[in-house]
Design an enzyme around this catalytic site. Structure first.
Site, PDB file in Angstrom:
ATOM      1  N   ARG A 107       0.817  -1.219   0.000  1.00 52.42           N
ATOM      2  CA  ARG A 107       0.000   0.000   0.000  1.00 52.42           C
ATOM      3  C   ARG A 107       0.848   1.266   0.000  1.00 52.42           C
ATOM      4  O   ARG A 107       0.602   2.183  -0.781  1.00 52.42           O
ATOM      5  CB  ARG A 107      -0.963   0.012   1.190  1.00 52.42           C
ATOM      6  CG  ARG A 107      -2.055  -1.041   1.078  1.00 52.42           C
ATOM      7  CD  ARG A 107      -2.935  -1.061   2.305  1.00 52.42           C
ATOM      8  NE  ARG A 107      -2.107  -1.368   3.476  1.00 52.42           N
ATOM      9  CZ  ARG A 107      -2.447  -1.090   4.718  1.00 52.42           C
ATOM     10  NH1 ARG A 107      -3.593  -0.500   4.998  1.00 52.42           N
ATOM     11  NH2 ARG A 107      -1.664  -1.429   5.722  1.00 52.42           N
TER      12      ARG A 107
ATOM     13  N   ASN B 166      -6.112  -2.525   1.943  1.00 51.69           N
ATOM     14  CA  ASN B 166      -6.164  -3.978   2.052  1.00 51.69           C
ATOM     15  C   ASN B 166      -7.614  -4.421   2.147  1.00 51.69           C
ATOM     16  O   ASN B 166      -8.450  -3.716   2.720  1.00 51.69           O
ATOM     17  CB  ASN B 166      -5.436  -4.462   3.310  1.00 51.69           C
ATOM     18  CG  ASN B 166      -3.937  -4.398   3.187  1.00 51.69           C
ATOM     19  OD1 ASN B 166      -3.382  -4.343   2.103  1.00 51.69           O
ATOM     20  ND2 ASN B 166      -3.254  -4.401   4.321  1.00 51.69           N
TER      21      ASN B 166
END
Length: 94
Positions: free
Chosen positions: A20, A38
């Site tokens: 990320r 996520n």
């Protein structure tokens, strides 16, 4: 400037490998706006808006990810940009 939107679902070993934050860094480098997060099933979801050439570069990067990632699949959906984002952020997991 022509702006587009792409939504991605990235599967493989993509959580716990700095995916990320690496995606955020890459998106900001490319001048994109949007978010990445996520998902409970172990995949990563991203939505990005910006110039088509920058989006293509981001999508290509998403097929690799950071060095520790092992991407096995990337689902993609394209759309018109909505212009709703200010920057590119890492969202909390859903």
């Amino acid at each position: 400037m022509d702006s587009r939107r792409v939504s991605l679902r990235i599967r493989g070993r993509v959580q716990g490998v700095y995916f990320r934050e690496s995606a955020r860094t890459e998106a900001l480098r490319l001048g994109l706006k949007g978010w990445v997060r996520n998902l409970p099933d172990g995949s990563v979801e991203a939505v990005a808006e910006g110039p088509p050439h920058a989006l293509e570069t981001f999508v290509s990067w998403s097929h690799r990810g950071p060095p520790q990632a092992r991407v096995t699949d990337v689902e993609r959906a394209d759309a018109e940009a909505l212009g709703e984002f200010i920057t590119f952020i890492v969202e909390r997991s859903s």
